[in-house]
Design a protein around this motif. Structure first.
Motif: not given
Lengths: 494, 466
Positions: A290-292, A294
């Motif tokens: 999810e971080d990537e 985002t």
């Protein structure tokens, strides 16, 4: 139960809930049917997409919605198509335009003659023959202008809008038709002989109904929580299972098109509104964190962001039974497919329209329920096949995309591709949402293999066909100069 | 973000450039955009509604997926195996220059040197008799799939449409509005191209394909080298005459005073182009832009230079310039090193094309008439060197980047009646009988090959029915 439909209870007040409310309110309100919508301000709604397709105009016409008022209220903009960027390989793009492309040439469909001319190197890409595609990329828009055979007379268009504002707009309309909004959280569902007898709210109130519409989103409180309708999982066909969304500042000159930009393990959307731009990144959590995702979304956003990115987790698929007993699911409670072709709102509309044609007399007949479920399953499946085509026909190098290119595809799509391969033929299934033009745009945009062309074309010499194509292209180019800019069309609303 | 390569000129030159670049440049990094310059020309001199496309473009078409039969059919074109020159030689003999090979070398000795050896013994040799294209042209035979080098005569407008389709299919696009103006900074960098609808384009490079008017290159690199001293023809006009029957598979070029008239046969009509030094017609100016590439603007086609279209060199030079540009592709707007290399190449290529025409005219005038050169300008050194060495021993010094090969020069001089006084001494190393046998075998192979061909009319009928 008596014959009359005395009450309809809608649970959930997102886009789907208020679309149902306004439809029932307008059509059944005058007959004395009580329409109640239960929603809680404590439960955030998930906007099921902010981009739409042309049938929404039919829906609005049915509801007597004024286009200008609607666009003003929702910060909406016009939409002439979707531009798919990098779906075949990085750098390549094509537009899937609304409306009709070209006209029949010597009694043979435009598509067949164009494919034949393209085969001989005498045709330019499809977009040049579509006024909607040209105008979308040139940032021009006009509603259809009565002008004889000109493509200006039949411009196909839809809208982008703010889903939150749309729900609020529909609420105002609904309440004018006597729909009662009941604030509160559903605590318990009371079963009855017809299926659901009533819902009990946190404040102790009990709301009954002849018909229950489950618009409670992914939670599916009634259709799954009470009726246990079952879930058909499609993650095998469409493995993306997350989206991260963020609004950003509005474009000075918004284009009347939705952008769908292929990324390493999914794709990004960009939807221009009057007051802001919607951005999102749909991805597969098996291929990307999810971080990537985002970070990739934020890197791709043009202009300042207006809020923190929000992650939405979803499962692709649909209820085994959309309608069970006296409960019908609409919106996310019914099923979900990524908004690649802006179909979410359409599926709500389609469910509603079919439902309105099959309103039960007394207790719903098994045949009615079965028919509804069959129709909606087919509608979902055909849209799924269309979406899978985008993923299947790619020449990108990333592992996610190689998997998509080699994975098994649904039978219906395999048949479509085989028919297209053998002479470039496209057949629309009965009631299929996407017509031959849409399939042509996407199949050729995605470089679907085709061998030869339809021999029916040979009735006229290829030079004649090429001249007619060139003429259509010129008419489109000339028509384009008659269209004002999209920014101008939006300014007129103010 | 992707960078824009702007091509000014939605004409044959512009779309050919767009097709070449769109085919080769990575699509995710560059967008190739064609801008209409508002004129209706072809960007290559606007000489005629027909253009001769030399065999060298075959590979380019294949690379774009353009199938030759479909191309000829779509463009109402025809095939040319070579050019017949009438009235050029002082002795009145007709001459034929073929697009294919003439003869074959033997043990490393050039064919025209072997011919010199035979001629010394009084054996009459006409080089064109040993070129399959020339023999096939004489008897009017040709098959579409025959492996014989040939040019095409294509109508400019449909040919442009085919290239445009190819370019767009490889991702090039065209703007919705025509060119209005360019903002050029003091150092000659084109900062912005303004279109008539108010759109601005900030290009990485601009290819000026706007023809002789050179709408941007005339501002960034105005210096122009004039060639009219050697090439006095300065006007052309065309006529289209109805013609019946199958067209002959070659171009006819007849000498007319100081100029010439070319006849390009198409199915149903002959297009005639007359090129003259005075009188009626549309004027043009022979010469070249001293710096084709200056700043970030690169002149292509007639914007870079122009010579009378006696030979179809405009497309060859354009294609080779595009190949050079792709090899020298710059990372930034300012690329003086690349520009210098490119300019050296185009100067050589254009001068080479020019020299061939000058040399042909000089050879035609000078054959059997030595000394009558009082009013003639001194020929450029490169031509003088070729002519002198060829006349002495059939040798041809070759220079960098010339568009014509040594064998083309030998065939042209021979066709114009310039016969070397002696031949390469190495030809004496072979027995005369061996050379004669080699000639006889080659001629027999050609005749067998030509016999197997159908009449050109059949090939055209097959094309029409395909």
């Amino acid at each position: 139960m008596t014959d009359a439909l005395r009450s309809v209870t809608i649970v959930g007040g997102g886009t789907a809930g208020w679309m149902a409310a306004v439809a029932f309110g307008r059509l059944l309100g005058p007959a004395g049917t009580r329409v109640t919508l239960i929603e809680s301000d404590d439960i955030p709604t998930v906007g099921v997409g902010e981009a739409t397709i042309p049938p929404i105009r039919t829906f609005h016409a049915m509801l007597g919605i004024d286009e200008d008022a609607f666009l003003r209220a929702t910060g909406g903009s016009y939409k002439l198509g979707i531009r798919f960027e990098g779906w075949t390989r990085p750098g390549e793009s094509y537009v899937h335009p609304f409306g009709q492309i070209g006209t029949d040439i010597a009694g043979v469909p435009f598509a067949a003659q164009w494919l034949r001319a393209r085969h001989a190197g005498l045709a330019v890409p499809l977009g040049a023959y579509s006024l909607e595609a040209r105008a979308a990329e040139a940032g021009r828009f006009s509603r259809p202008i009565a002008n004889g055979d000109s493509p200006l007379s039949r411009i196909g268009y839809a809208y982008h809008f703010d889903a939150g504002r749309y729900a609020a707009f529909l609420r105002t309309q609904s309440e004018a038709y006597g729909v009662v909004r009941h604030e509160g959280l559903v605590k318990r569902v009371e079963r009855g002989p017809a299926g659901i007898a009533a819902v009990h709210l946190a404040d102790g109130s009990r709301i009954s109904g002849d018909l229950f519409i489950d618009c409670s989103g992914f939670r599916a409180l009634l259709i799954e929580g009470a009726m246990e309708a079952g879930w058909i999982d499609w993650s095998e066909w469409l493995p993306c299972d997350r989206a991260v969304a963020v609004p950003s500042v509005a474009d000075a000159v918004p284009l009347p098109l939705t952008r769908a930009i292929a990324e390493r393990a999914g794709w990004r959307w960009r939807i221009p509104l009057q007051h802001r731009t919607g951005n999102g990144h749909v991805f597969s959590s098996r291929h990307m964190s999810e971080d990537e995702a985002t970070a990739m979304l934020l890197a791709g956003v043009e202009g300042e962001t207006l809020a923190d990115p929000r992650v939405i987790r979803f499962a692709t698929g649909h209820r085994n039974r959309f309608w069970s007993g006296n409960c019908i699911a609409l919106g996310l409670a019914a099923g979900f497919m990524e908004p690649l072709e802006s179909t979410s709102i359409h599926l709500v509309q389609s469910g509603l329209q079919h439902l309105l044609r099959m309103l039960p007399v007394g207790r719903p007949a098994a045949a009615t329920v079965e028919r509804y479920n069959r129709i909606m399953t087919a509608e979902f499946s055909r849209i799924r096949d269309f979406l899978v085509a985008h993923y299947h026909l790619n020449a990108r190098a990333e592992p996610f995309w190689r998997d998509r290119a080699t994975a098994a595809i649904p039978e219906g799509l395999a048949e479509k591709l085989a028919l297209f391969h053998a002479g470039g033929r496209i057949f629309r299934e009965a009631d299929e949402l996407f017509n031959e033009t849409s399939w042509l745009a996407v199949l050729t945009g995605q470089n679907a293999p085709v061998s030869g062309y339809d021999p029916i074309c040979d009735g006229i010499p290829i030079e004649t066909a090429a001249n007619r194509l060139a003429q259509i292209e010129r008419v489109v180019a000339t028509s384009l100069t008659h269209m004002p800019s999209h920014a101008h069309a939006l300014a007129r609303l103010a | 973000m992707s960078q824009t390569v702007a091509i000014l000129g939605a004409n044959l030159c512009g779309w050919m450039a767009a097709a070449a670049l769109a085919r080769r440049l990575p699509r995710d990094r560059y967008s190739v955009v064609v801008i209409d310059d508002g004129t209706t020309g072809d960007g290559l001199g606007d000489f005629a509604p027909v253009i001769a496309v030399p065999p060298a473009l075959g590979g380019f078409h294949a690379d774009l997926g353009i199938e030759p039969t479909a191309l000829v059919r779509a463009t109402g074109g025809s095939h040319a195996l070579g050019v017949a020159f009438g009235g050029w030689r002082k002795d009145g003999a007709a001459a034929f220059l073929s697009y294919g090979e003439t003869g074959a070398p033997l043990q490393g000795i050039a064919f025209h040197q072997l011919a010199g050896r035979l001629r010394k013994d009084g054996i009459h040799v006409r080089l064109a008799d040993y070129a399959v294209s020339a023999v096939a042209a004489q008897v009017g035979r040709f098959a579409l799939e025959a492996p014989i080098a040939h040019a095409l005569h294509l109508l400019v407008d449909p040919y442009t449409a085919v290239l445009r389709a190819a370019a767009m299919n490889f991702g090039a696009s065209c703007t919705n509005a025509p060119f209005a103006d360019a903002q050029i900074d003091a150092s000659g960098i084109v900062e912005t191209l303004k279109l008539a609808d108010g759109t601005d384009i900030a290009p990485l490079l601009v290819l000026d394909c706007s023809g002789s008017s050179a709408r941007i290159a005339s501002r960034t690199a105005p210096a122009f080298e004039d060639w009219s001293a050697w090439l006095p023809c300065d006007r052309t006009y065309t006529q289209t005459l109805p013609a019946t029957g199958a067209p002959p598979p070659y171009t006819q070029v007849d000498a007319q005073g100081s100029g010439w008239t070319a006849t390009w046969p198409l199915g149903g009509a002959d297009v005639r182009l007359t090129c003259a030094a005075s009188g009626e017609g549309t004027p043009f100016r022979a010469g070249r832009r001293v710096e084709a590439w200056r700043g970030n603007c690169i002149a292509m086609g007639a914007a870079a230079g122009l010579i009378e279209p006696l030979h179809p060199t405009a497309l060859t030079v354009l294609l080779r310039s595009l190949a050079q540009l792709i090899q020298l592709w710059p990372a930034e707007r300012r690329a003086p090193v690349e520009a210098k290399a490119f300019n050296r190449f185009t100067a050589n290529a254009m001068t080479g094309a020019r020299d061939f025409v000058i040399a042909q005219k000089a050879a035609a005038r000078g054959s059997n008439a030595i000394g009558d050169v009082r009013s003639e300008p001194v020929l450029p050194d490169a031509i003088e060197a070729k002519r002198t060495l060829f006349a002495a021993r059939g040798r041809l010094p070759m220079f960098d980047d010339e568009p014509f090969e040594e064998e083309d020069w030998a065939a042209m001089f021979d066709a114009m009646g310039l016969v070397p006084r002696r031949y390469d001494a190495r030809a004496d190393a072979l027995p005369l009988a061996t050379i004669q046998q080699h000639f006889a075998d080659h001629r027999a192979r050609i005749i067998a090959q030509v016999r197997a061909l159908p009449p050109y009319a059949h090939a055209m009928a097959e094309l029409a029915a395909a």
